[in-house]
Design a protein around this motif. Sequence first.
Motif, PDB file in Angstrom:
ATOM      1  N   TYR A   8      69.238  62.459  36.971  1.00 46.85           N
ATOM      2  CA  TYR A   8      68.423  63.618  37.341  1.00 46.85           C
ATOM      3  C   TYR A   8      67.131  63.615  36.546  1.00 46.85           C
ATOM      4  O   TYR A   8      67.123  63.338  35.342  1.00 46.85           O
ATOM      5  N   TRP A  27      75.060  74.346  42.406  1.00 44.39           N
ATOM      6  CA  TRP A  27      75.322  73.006  41.878  1.00 44.39           C
ATOM      7  C   TRP A  27      76.827  72.761  41.791  1.00 44.39           C
ATOM      8  O   TRP A  27      77.306  71.703  42.181  1.00 44.39           O
ATOM      9  N   TRP A  30      78.237  72.140  45.184  1.00 42.41           N
ATOM     10  CA  TRP A  30      77.909  70.781  45.604  1.00 42.41           C
ATOM     11  C   TRP A  30      78.858  69.785  44.944  1.00 42.41           C
ATOM     12  O   TRP A  30      79.403  68.907  45.606  1.00 42.41           O
ATOM     13  N   MET A  31      79.075  69.927  43.636  1.00 45.93           N
ATOM     14  CA  MET A  31      79.986  69.036  42.911  1.00 45.93           C
ATOM     15  C   MET A  31      81.387  69.085  43.508  1.00 45.93           C
ATOM     16  O   MET A  31      81.995  68.060  43.767  1.00 45.93           O
ATOM     17  N   ARG A  41      81.319  64.145  36.120  1.00 44.45           N
ATOM     18  CA  ARG A  41      80.279  65.135  36.420  1.00 44.45           C
ATOM     19  C   ARG A  41      79.033  64.917  35.569  1.00 44.45           C
ATOM     20  O   ARG A  41      77.961  65.335  35.940  1.00 44.45           O
ATOM     21  N   THR A  69      75.187  61.941  36.568  1.00 41.52           N
ATOM     22  CA  THR A  69      76.506  62.053  37.175  1.00 41.52           C
ATOM     23  C   THR A  69      76.900  60.653  37.634  1.00 41.52           C
ATOM     24  O   THR A  69      76.037  59.871  38.042  1.00 41.52           O
ATOM     25  N   ALA A  83      73.160  62.563  47.255  1.00 43.37           N
ATOM     26  CA  ALA A  83      72.087  63.057  46.389  1.00 43.37           C
ATOM     27  C   ALA A  83      71.116  63.963  47.150  1.00 43.37           C
ATOM     28  O   ALA A  83      70.614  64.942  46.605  1.00 43.37           O
ATOM     29  N   SER A  86      71.842  67.676  47.105  1.00 41.38           N
ATOM     30  CA  SER A  86      72.017  68.326  45.802  1.00 41.38           C
ATOM     31  C   SER A  86      71.040  69.485  45.643  1.00 41.38           C
ATOM     32  O   SER A  86      69.863  69.365  46.000  1.00 41.38           O
ATOM     33  N   HIS A  88      69.650  70.243  43.055  1.00 40.51           N
ATOM     34  CA  HIS A  88      68.621  69.804  42.103  1.00 40.51           C
ATOM     35  C   HIS A  88      67.328  69.402  42.811  1.00 40.51           C
ATOM     36  O   HIS A  88      66.239  69.693  42.324  1.00 40.51           O
TER      37      HIS A  88
END
Length: 105
Positions: A8, A27, A30-31, A41, A69, A83, A86, A88
């Motif tokens: 990230y 987040w 999503w995980m 993680r 991750t 990705a 995500s 993020h």
Amino acid sequence: MPKFVFAYHGGPSSMTEEEGKAHMASWMDWMVGLGEAVLDRGHAVGKSHTVTGDGAVEGGGVNPISGYTLVQAVDMDAALKMAAVSPHVHVGGTIEVAPVLDMPM
């Protein structure tokens, strides 16, 4: 199954406490949604430093890492799709995706 590192970079420059909590909830969702693809993680990381061949220590570079991750996916395209959704990347950050190489050590 191949492994991939999500590195990230960046992220929001500032969030209110409420925005931060909402982002972390997204987040975590999503995980959890990635399920067994997540091998580690990972962690957020602090300010990085770069050590050069001559021993000099510099700042973290032009785009320092802000976390990582470790996931598994059938191929790079599948990892990139993970990705891409995500939270993020939707708050101004980016995710560098790299395959883990099997090398004798």
